[in-house]
Design a protein around this motif. Structure first.
Motif, PDB file in Angstrom:
ATOM      1  N   CYS A   1      -4.822   6.280   4.728  1.00  0.00           N
ATOM      2  CA  CYS A   1      -6.082   6.293   3.979  1.00  0.00           C
ATOM      3  C   CYS A   1      -6.656   4.885   4.059  1.00  0.00           C
TER       4      CYS A   1
ATOM      5  N   ASN B   1     -11.716   9.077   4.353  1.00  0.00           N
ATOM      6  CA  ASN B   1     -10.416   9.598   3.911  1.00  0.00           C
ATOM      7  C   ASN B   1     -10.380   9.814   2.403  1.00  0.00           C
TER       8      ASN B   1
ATOM      9  N   ALA C   1     -10.779  13.539   0.650  1.00  0.00           N
ATOM     10  CA  ALA C   1      -9.326  13.554   0.431  1.00  0.00           C
ATOM     11  C   ALA C   1      -8.788  14.958   0.243  1.00  0.00           C
TER      12      ALA C   1
ATOM     13  N   PHE D   1      -0.636  10.776   1.841  1.00  0.00           N
ATOM     14  CA  PHE D   1      -1.534   9.682   2.193  1.00  0.00           C
ATOM     15  C   PHE D   1      -0.803   8.351   2.019  1.00  0.00           C
TER      16      PHE D   1
ATOM     17  N   VAL E   1      -8.555   8.405  -4.499  1.00  0.00           N
ATOM     18  CA  VAL E   1      -7.660   9.099  -3.568  1.00  0.00           C
ATOM     19  C   VAL E   1      -6.366   9.520  -4.259  1.00  0.00           C
TER      20      VAL E   1
END
Length: 799
Positions: free
Chosen positions: A685, A690, A694, A704, A743
């Motif tokens: 990531c 990204n 996600a 990740f 994320v």
């Protein structure tokens, strides 16, 4: 009645007082392990009682102790004078008739069973040697290629005399052994004709790091004495024991030694061997095949398990093996407990590091590092045993090679540097036992280092030991690992150098969060994969010659890339087994790939390589797809052939979800299918996409790993290589932290793990604490900050 002869099949490890450590071990293996498939040549022992009988009947015993009375072993001249007198007294004495007849009859019986008059190895076996706490390495003599009654009897007396070499007398005094309490047995064993093949040593523990799950093997051509005494630079092989026992073939690493010469039979006489040069072709190939490496490793593991069960505690072993050139058969010819790493404390971590601001400069000399210390001192060149009386305590001993006669001055040295020898040579074994750092196999160290020059010996920079000019500054950090708690957040490590893996694994950890393929490719391969795949089509003859020289052992040049990459990954995977080791696929930029040998022929010229043809975009592209296949083959070899299923794969710089699918399709074509045999595939990531997508990336990846360097660069629009705007590059910026928060939250929502492997938590403790507060699953750190950050995170978790 005094028992003069003991046959191997009738003696075992309980008979050390009767036949000494070496013969007791040979008997134990012959009796117990030959049925298990371990090959040991037959033989017999002339017992310790026979030795005492010889001393008593000839009157030699009392004469010896009269000569030793009042000896100061630090007076080297006096030690030499008295030792010589004792040895002369022993060799001049005649065997009692009944003892002589017993030895001759046993030899004849051994020859009769073989069907011809045997050449035998005659080995000294002292009753106080090969103990777990003292190696007595090379203290007594062995003689090879002995044939006939007269030669055998004379050699037996030479073995008796070797109990009183200068080094043996000194060694016993220093370790508190009473000369009268040590007796000598002589082992007579059918010779293995390794002069026609190869021989060497093997340890069931890594001799440098103390890593207990690897078999370390040295091999060279000819008789094994050249490896044991360190007069040749041998091949080195590592095999991973846990998966070997499961039926896999885990040869982790193979390093080619120079193997300059070999010991072969000479004609007639006692101790009749001679060195001969090894041809260039043989020097450039390994002395053992992969099949033989695995056989030796399996036998070593069996021997270790047997002695461990017998002792009721872990018993790492030091084994000598030999291959018979007539039959192609392998044999174990000796086994003894390992006496250095197995005796060290495992709950204290001592780390040496150079601290000078300007760096150490270029090394004057390099070789194999023994130990992990740093010391400074004046060089003292010693070319022969005649010069040892002049050696000054605290100097750096520099010489071509050492043998047991050098022991009295080795204990005075601050460090040892030798031209020849591997990590199982005499110099290496004795220096470890004494706690003295050494650099062996420098090739020309004794020619390049001047007498009296002050140098710094560094064995703290991996497997390569370095001699630097001058007295450099260094520090020593000692950490007590007892009772160290583990945080809930997994603390993993960033590991680049496979040679460091075994040592680094001693630091409390939860695995490797980032193993970079780039380091392995740069340091252990150095050639562009497409140059190897297209070797025959290269028109530049000079370039072609250089590639050919580096890959001389490989007809298929691409196999060189696969093997070397697999070995590098495997060393890291084994070092941290069974914890996860996450290997990032190659992430060179085009300009970095071009710097590899042959790379300019295959790489585009880009204005901004940082944002160009890198990472995932390469793996499915026709311009690089064939090269990526080699990476896949290496990873498949590590997981499926070596059994290191703890190795996971991470895809870097994956710009879109579709790109992630394409990469996985190519991987599956080469046997790396997500979910098969437990294979997990992660995505780096490091691009805002990204984070933004996600949840969609989470559908096709198992987890990740945040790359904070690139994520910061692309979030803030800052070129991380630009010194002009370097002040704007900060992973702690609120925008970057928001990306990290997002994320973690989105990945966890879909049941995916999130770690971080970027530089930020290593550099900034407050950033590590932020990650803990956000609930990150793992933090992967540079090794030098793992312990400090672990303590910080424990504190953060407690609130």
């Amino acid at each position: 009645m005094t028992e003069l002869i003991g046959w191997f099949e009738d003696i075992g490890i309980e008979d050390v007082p009767k036949v000494g450590g070496k013969n007791a071990s040979l008997g134990e293996m012959y009796r117990e392990l030959v049925p298990e498939g371990v090959a040991v040549p037959p033989g017999f022992a002339v017992t310790a009682d026979a030795y005492r009988y010889f001393l008593e009947e000839t009157g030699v015993g009392e004469r010896i102790y009269e000569i030793l009375e009042g000896l100061d072993t630090h007076d080297i001249a006096e030690l030499r004078k008295r030792g010589q007198k004792i040895r002369h007294t022993i060799t001049r004495a005649e065997f009692p008739k009944d003892l002589q007849q017993a030895i001759v009859d046993a030899y004849d019986q051994l020859s009769e069973e073989a069907g011809f008059e045997l050449d035998v190895a005659v080995r000294s076996s002292a009753t106080a040697e090969d103990l777990p706490e003292s190696s007595f390495a090379g203290q007594q003599e062995s003689y090879l290629n002995v044939q006939g009654h007269a030669a055998l009897l004379h050699t037996c007396k030479l073995c008796y005399a070797s109990l009183f070499t200068d080094r043996a007398i000194s060694y016993r005094v220093d370790r508190g052994f009473d000369h009268r309490q040590v007796a000598l047995s002589v082992g007579v064993q059918q010779m293995v004709r390794s002069d026609l093949a190869s021989a060497g040593v093997a340890f069931s523990i890594d001799t440098e790091s103390g890593f207990e799950d690897a078999v370390f093997i040295n091999a060279s051509y000819g008789l094994g004495e050249s490896v044991v005494k360190g007069t040749v630079n041998p091949d080195e092989y590592y095999v991973f024991k846990p998966t070997l026992k499961e039926g896999f073939e885990p040869i982790l690493e193979k390093n080619l030694g120079s193997k300059e010469f070999k010991l072969v039979y000479a004609q007639g006489g006692t101790r009749s061997t001679r060195p001969v040069p090894v041809g260039r072709h043989d020097r450039q190939r390994y002395a053992l095949s992969d099949e033989d490496i695995l056989i030796v490793a399996r036998w070593v593991a069996i021997i270790e398990d047997h002695y461990t069960e017998k002792a009721g505690k872990p018993m790492p072993m030091d084994v000598e093996w030999a291959k018979d050139g007539r039959t192609g058969e392998l044999f174990i010819v000796q086994a003894r407990p390992e006496t250095v790493q197995s005796q060290k404390r495992r709950d204290v971590l001592e780390t040496y590091r150079l601290t000078g601001d300007e760096g150490p400069g270029e090394a004057l000399v390099t070789g194999r590092a023994i130990g992990a210390k740093i010391v400074s001192g004046p060089v003292q060149l010693v070319s022969s045993i005649e010069e040892i009386e002049e050696f000054e305590e605290g100097s750096i001993l520099v010489t071509s090679t050492t043998d047991p006669d050098w022991e009295p001055i080795m204990k005075k040295a601050a460090a040892i540097v030798t031209d020849r020898g591997g990590r199982t040579s005499h110099a290496a074994i004795v220096s470890r036992e004494m706690g003295v750092p050494a650099i062996v196999g420098t090739i020309d160290g004794s020619q390049r280092l001047e007498d009296g020059r002050t140098v710094t010996i560094s064995c703290a920079e991996g497997e390569e030991g370095k001699v630097y000019d001058g007295q450099l500054k260094y520090e020593v950090e000692t950490v007590d690992l007892r009772g160290l708690e583990r945080p809930e957040t997994k603390i993993m490590m960033n590991v680049a150098n496979p040679s460091e893996a075994f040592r680094l694994s001693r630091i409390p950890n939860d695995g490797v969060g980032l193993a970079r393929e780039e380091f392995i490719i740069n340091s252990f391969i150095g050639i562009h994969p497409l140059a190897l795949l297209n070797f025959d089509a290269i028109e530049d003859e000079e370039l072609k010659d250089e590639i050919a020289q580096r890959t001389v052992q490989y007809e298929d040049k691409a196999e060189f890339f696969v093997d070397r990459l697999a070995q590098g990954i495997a060393m890291i995977g084994a070092g941290f087994y069974p914890n996860d080791v996450i290997v990032r696929l190659s992430d060179f930029k085009s300009n970095e790939y071009a710097a590899l040998l042959g790379g300019e022929l295959f790489e585009p010229t880009e204005n901004n390589p940082m944002l160009g043809f890198r990472g995932a975009s390469r793996y499915y592209d026709e311009r690089y797809k064939d090269a990526f296949a080699l990476e896949c083959r290496a990873l498949k070899k590590v997981r499926d052939e070596m059994g290191l299923r703890n190795v996971k794969v991470m895809v870097p710089f994956c710009r879109t979800v579709e790109e992630g699918r394409k990469v996985q399709e190519v991987m599956a074509e080469h046997g790396l299918k997500r979910g098969e045999n437990g294979l997990e595939i992660y995505v780096m990531c490091e691009i805002p996409s990204n984070v933004i997508l996600a949840e969609k990336f989470a559908e096709i990846f198992d987890g990740f790993s945040i790359g904070s360097n690139d994520l910061t660069q692309l979030t803030l629009g800052v070129d991380r290589d630009s010194e002009i705007i370097a002040h704007l590059f900060d992973e702690r910026d609120e925008a970057v932290k928001e990306m990290v928060h997002e994320v973690i939250e989105r990945a966890h929502k879909h049941g995916r793990k999130v770690g971080i492997c970027g530089q930020a938590p290593s550099d900034y403790p407050e950033f590590a604490r932020f990650l803990v507060d956000e609930g990150i699953d793992s933090i992967s750190l540079n090794p030098d900050v793992v312990l400090k950050t672990t303590l910080d995170i424990l504190e953060a978790e407690k609130g």
